[in-house]
Motif scaffolding. Sequence first.
Motif, PDB file in Angstrom:
ATOM      1  N   ALA A   1      -9.571  95.182  20.283  1.00 51.05           N
ATOM      2  CA  ALA A   1     -10.340  95.629  18.885  1.00 51.05           C
ATOM      3  C   ALA A   1     -10.011  96.640  18.286  1.00 51.05           C
ATOM      4  CB  ALA A   1     -11.837  95.464  19.203  1.00 51.05           C
TER       5      ALA A   1
ATOM      6  N   LYS B   1      -7.275  96.770  14.756  1.00 45.97           N
ATOM      7  CA  LYS B   1      -8.582  96.794  13.997  1.00 45.97           C
ATOM      8  C   LYS B   1      -8.306  96.440  12.685  1.00 45.97           C
ATOM      9  CE  LYS B   1      -8.604 101.662  13.180  1.00 45.97           C
ATOM     10  NZ  LYS B   1      -7.254 102.079  14.069  1.00 45.97           N
TER      11      LYS B   1
ATOM     12  N   ALA C   1     -14.806  94.301  15.024  1.00 46.60           N
ATOM     13  CA  ALA C   1     -14.001  93.056  14.944  1.00 46.60           C
ATOM     14  C   ALA C   1     -14.654  91.744  15.316  1.00 46.60           C
ATOM     15  CB  ALA C   1     -13.058  93.279  16.198  1.00 46.60           C
TER      16      ALA C   1
END
Length: 256
Positions: free
Chosen positions: A66, A70, A108
């Motif tokens: 994540a 990103k 996310a």
Amino acid sequence: MLIDSHAHLEDEKYNEDREKVIEECKKDLTFLINVGSNILTSKKTIELAHKYDFIYATVGIHPHDAEREKDKIEEIEKLALEDKVVAIGEIGLDYYYGDPPKEFQIEAFVKQIRLAKKLKLPIVIHDRVAHEDILKILKKEWTQDLKGVFHSYSGDLEMIKEVIGMNFYISLSGTVTFKNAKKVREVAKEVPLEWLLIETDSPYLTPEPYRGKRNKPTYVKFVAQKIAEIKGISFEEVCETTSQNAIKLFNLPSCF
């Protein structure tokens, strides 16, 4: 009818014999959902889906990636438009290691839920030591169009009521065969069959009697056998109903 609803055949653990493993799958499985976990594996998953008729793909950014990816949600959206992509996933939250920081994981997860709603695709949820936040986010983001599956479910019985109430399936993996997996067996017993999927999470979570070795999608039959034993129903009923559920969730070609 037998469907492995969650595998990772693009994983490097199959580099030496991937085609042999897939040929075995073609003999035993009706369909296989191969699950992406970042940009690279999502692309590889799509390649497998394009190469083999019975394989379908999901694309997404796993909570472990994540922070590093990103800024890649737009790329996931482009991949999701490819032929034979049937879901966004695996996405979610994983607090087991404490990294990456929660804020990156949550951001996310939310962005990919909204992407799934935009594209009218189901989501494949990874939930590890994050039940409270997962539920909080899903309740906030939920609409009638949102559906999906909790992969290798690790929550309790109380949580299941809320999950099913939001049209999410429960998927059980090889952990249901583990001798110390009392909680998972309780879940297998109590969840209505019409809300169950089965999976291997290959090459991980290998079921008995092969625990400790590399997992293969064909081993999903051992998951089905254990669920049948726990519920006191036939192996054939478990295979047929979980397959119907997977076909419905992922909008696969009907075999019934």
